[in-house]
Design a protein around this motif. Sequence first.
Motif, mmCIF file in Angstrom:
data_model
loop_
_atom_site.group_PDB
_atom_site.id
_atom_site.type_symbol
_atom_site.label_atom_id
_atom_site.label_comp_id
_atom_site.label_asym_id
_atom_site.label_seq_id
_atom_site.Cartn_x
_atom_site.Cartn_y
_atom_site.Cartn_z
ATOM 1 N N ALA A 1 -64.761 -68.387 4.650
ATOM 2 C CA ALA A 1 -65.694 -68.396 5.778
ATOM 3 C C ALA A 1 -66.623 -67.182 5.727
ATOM 4 O O ALA A 1 -67.834 -67.310 5.916
ATOM 5 C CB ALA A 1 -64.931 -68.427 7.097
ATOM 6 N N GLU A 2 -66.061 -66.005 5.471
ATOM 7 C CA GLU A 2 -66.857 -64.779 5.479
ATOM 8 C C GLU A 2 -67.704 -64.605 4.227
ATOM 9 O O GLU A 2 -68.885 -64.279 4.312
ATOM 10 C CB GLU A 2 -65.947 -63.556 5.629
ATOM 11 N N LYS A 3 -67.109 -64.776 3.077
ATOM 12 C CA LYS A 3 -67.788 -64.444 1.814
ATOM 13 C C LYS A 3 -68.646 -65.584 1.258
ATOM 14 O O LYS A 3 -69.606 -65.340 0.538
ATOM 15 C CB LYS A 3 -66.774 -64.028 0.736
ATOM 16 N N HIS A 4 -68.283 -66.818 1.587
ATOM 17 C CA HIS A 4 -68.999 -67.954 1.010
ATOM 18 C C HIS A 4 -69.549 -68.911 2.066
ATOM 19 O O HIS A 4 -70.026 -69.996 1.721
ATOM 20 C CB HIS A 4 -68.092 -68.701 0.021
ATOM 21 N N ASN A 5 -69.463 -68.516 3.328
ATOM 22 C CA ASN A 5 -70.003 -69.311 4.430
ATOM 23 C C ASN A 5 -69.508 -70.754 4.385
ATOM 24 O O ASN A 5 -70.259 -71.695 4.614
ATOM 25 C CB ASN A 5 -71.541 -69.261 4.431
ATOM 26 N N ASN A 6 -68.233 -70.907 4.086
ATOM 27 C CA ASN A 6 -67.621 -72.232 4.000
ATOM 28 C C ASN A 6 -66.511 -72.327 5.043
ATOM 29 O O ASN A 6 -65.421 -71.792 4.842
ATOM 30 C CB ASN A 6 -67.061 -72.461 2.590
ATOM 31 N N PRO A 7 -66.785 -73.002 6.170
ATOM 32 C CA PRO A 7 -65.791 -73.087 7.236
ATOM 33 C C PRO A 7 -64.725 -74.149 7.045
ATOM 34 O O PRO A 7 -63.741 -74.177 7.771
ATOM 35 C CB PRO A 7 -66.644 -73.427 8.462
ATOM 36 N N TRP A 8 -64.889 -75.019 6.060
ATOM 37 C CA TRP A 8 -63.993 -76.175 5.947
ATOM 38 C C TRP A 8 -62.550 -75.780 5.680
ATOM 39 O O TRP A 8 -61.625 -76.404 6.208
ATOM 40 C CB TRP A 8 -64.496 -77.146 4.881
ATOM 41 N N VAL A 9 -62.336 -74.755 4.876
ATOM 42 C CA VAL A 9 -60.963 -74.332 4.581
ATOM 43 C C VAL A 9 -60.273 -73.905 5.879
ATOM 44 O O VAL A 9 -59.137 -74.307 6.158
ATOM 45 C CB VAL A 9 -60.922 -73.187 3.545
ATOM 46 N N ALA A 10 -60.967 -73.098 6.672
ATOM 47 C CA ALA A 10 -60.379 -72.607 7.928
ATOM 48 C C ALA A 10 -60.100 -73.752 8.896
ATOM 49 O O ALA A 10 -59.039 -73.782 9.535
ATOM 50 C CB ALA A 10 -61.297 -71.576 8.574
#
Length: 173
Positions: free
Chosen positions: A54-63
């Motif tokens: 989420a922080e480093k790659h702006n990818n919220p899906w994992v969270a």
Amino acid sequence: MSRGRAADAVKAARQKTGMTQQQLSFEIYESRESVSHQENGRYRVQPNISKYFAEKHNNPWVALEAAAEYTGWGPVKLDGDVVDLHRASVTMKTREELVEALEAIESVCVANHPRYIREFDKQRLEEAMMQAIDAIVALTQYVAVICMDYGFSWWKMWQKHRAKLQAKGFIRQ
């Protein structure tokens, strides 16, 4: 433990960045084996991996997937065959879900004490809640897609929101 959606999300997110499991393990200060176990579902996805993407790659899906896996509820990435996550489609669907939720909420009465509600009214209230949940899921997809497509930080948006809630006295620090 069988491989779940969170494990799939970690693997997809890692592959999207072009990292190997070893490279990811260096980034998050875990062993490669731990990363592998989380990707294959042997271990649950850990919060540090969710936060990292989420922080480093702006990818919220994992969270989102990991949170839903831990709790057994909550929004996840819509990824079925009929889903179109293009920003225009997501925007249109979100508007539709919001209108339906507002109409459903306006159609029920919550003035009566819960002990005295009729079964019919209880069913309508449940339908209104389901419409509200549909809107929450649509809004989650909307914020995630817009953040990713336009380069807004998912993590920073939620940090700003939290600061706003604190400033207004809605939550404690």
